[in-house]
Scaffold this motif. Structure first.
Motif, mmCIF file in Angstrom:
data_model
loop_
_atom_site.group_PDB
_atom_site.id
_atom_site.type_symbol
_atom_site.label_atom_id
_atom_site.label_comp_id
_atom_site.label_asym_id
_atom_site.label_seq_id
_atom_site.Cartn_x
_atom_site.Cartn_y
_atom_site.Cartn_z
ATOM 1 N N CYS A 1 0.836 -1.211 0.000
ATOM 2 C CA CYS A 1 0.000 0.000 0.000
ATOM 3 C C CYS A 1 0.866 1.255 0.000
ATOM 4 O O CYS A 1 0.554 2.237 -0.691
ATOM 5 N N LEU A 2 1.956 1.246 0.759
ATOM 6 C CA LEU A 2 2.870 2.395 0.771
ATOM 7 C C LEU A 2 3.547 2.572 -0.595
ATOM 8 O O LEU A 2 3.687 3.698 -1.082
ATOM 9 N N LEU A 3 3.928 1.447 -1.199
ATOM 10 C CA LEU A 3 4.536 1.519 -2.523
ATOM 11 C C LEU A 3 3.535 2.028 -3.562
ATOM 12 O O LEU A 3 3.887 2.802 -4.444
ATOM 13 N N ALA A 4 2.274 1.631 -3.415
ATOM 14 C CA ALA A 4 1.228 2.127 -4.317
ATOM 15 C C ALA A 4 1.046 3.638 -4.137
ATOM 16 O O ALA A 4 0.822 4.364 -5.112
ATOM 17 N N ALA A 5 1.159 4.114 -2.907
ATOM 18 C CA ALA A 5 1.046 5.556 -2.671
ATOM 19 C C ALA A 5 2.212 6.316 -3.315
ATOM 20 O O ALA A 5 2.019 7.402 -3.883
ATOM 21 N N VAL A 6 3.411 5.749 -3.255
ATOM 22 C CA VAL A 6 4.578 6.385 -3.872
ATOM 23 C C VAL A 6 4.404 6.434 -5.390
ATOM 24 O O VAL A 6 4.639 7.478 -6.028
ATOM 25 N N ILE A 7 3.975 5.334 -5.983
ATOM 26 C CA ILE A 7 3.773 5.309 -7.434
ATOM 27 C C ILE A 7 2.645 6.259 -7.831
ATOM 28 O O ILE A 7 2.720 6.951 -8.850
ATOM 29 N N GLY A 8 1.606 6.341 -7.014
ATOM 30 C CA GLY A 8 0.525 7.296 -7.269
ATOM 31 C C GLY A 8 1.028 8.733 -7.227
ATOM 32 O O GLY A 8 0.608 9.569 -8.039
ATOM 33 N N ALA A 9 1.933 9.022 -6.294
ATOM 34 C CA ALA A 9 2.506 10.366 -6.205
ATOM 35 C C ALA A 9 3.353 10.683 -7.439
ATOM 36 O O ALA A 9 3.338 11.822 -7.937
ATOM 37 N N ILE A 10 4.062 9.680 -7.952
ATOM 38 C CA ILE A 10 4.858 9.879 -9.168
ATOM 39 C C ILE A 10 3.938 10.190 -10.347
ATOM 40 O O ILE A 10 4.188 11.123 -11.116
#
Length: 173
Positions: A52-61
């Protein structure tokens, strides 16, 4: 380091698309596993949290790239509006595209230009301008009638005075 404002920023790259698909798959699988198990194990819970944290980082990108593309598009539209206005207000103009900046010097630059209307590539010297010149920029200039005459051969090197540069806009390639 400055980025070239004449080039449209990339929105999606293969790595970003592949990473988004893989992380989304992991998030759906792990969250489904956590929801299916009444009491998930510590490892499963941590894996779900990490995905979920990695998905948030990719979403921010993705968000940053979309915002950067939107800002570039708005700035390009404004530049082209100024470009068209300068073309309307000046009598004789020519559009040239900067293909490459070959050498930078304090008083100007050696560049390779393409005359858009005549489909002619030529080496040119351009005096130093207020803004830097980037490959892919389309310049609106007042052509020098002494250098370019109908029926006469093209000069080996075209000299562009700073005062003759009326506007510029990104080519968007």
């Amino acid at each position: 380091m400055n980025t070239n404002p004449a080039l449209k920023p990339k929105l999606a790259t293969p790595a970003l698309i592949l990473g988004s698909v893989v992380v989304s798959s992991c998030v759906f699988y792990l969250l489904g596993s956590v929801a299916a198990n009444g009491h998930p194990s510590l490892i499963l819970g941590l894996a779900a949290l990490a995905s979920c944290l990695l998905a948030a980082v990719i979403g921010a990108i993705w968000f940053a790239r979309v915002r950067r593309r939107r800002e570039w598009t708005a700035a390009a539209i404004a530049k082209w509006t100024d470009f068209d206005e300068a073309k309307r207000t000046h009598r004789t103009t020519a559009e040239i595209t900067v293909l490459s900046v070959d050498a930078l010097e304090p008083t100007g630059s050696w560049i390779t230009i393409w005359w858009n209307r005549f489909d002619h590539v030529q080496r040119a010297w351009i005096e130093a301008l207020r803004e830097p010149i980037w490959p892919g920029s389309v310049l609106l200039i007042s052509p020098d009638p002494v250098q370019v005459r109908p029926g006469a051969p093209w000069p080996a090197t075209y000299y562009i005075r700073a005062a003759d540069c009326l506007a510029w806009a990104p080519s968007g390639k």
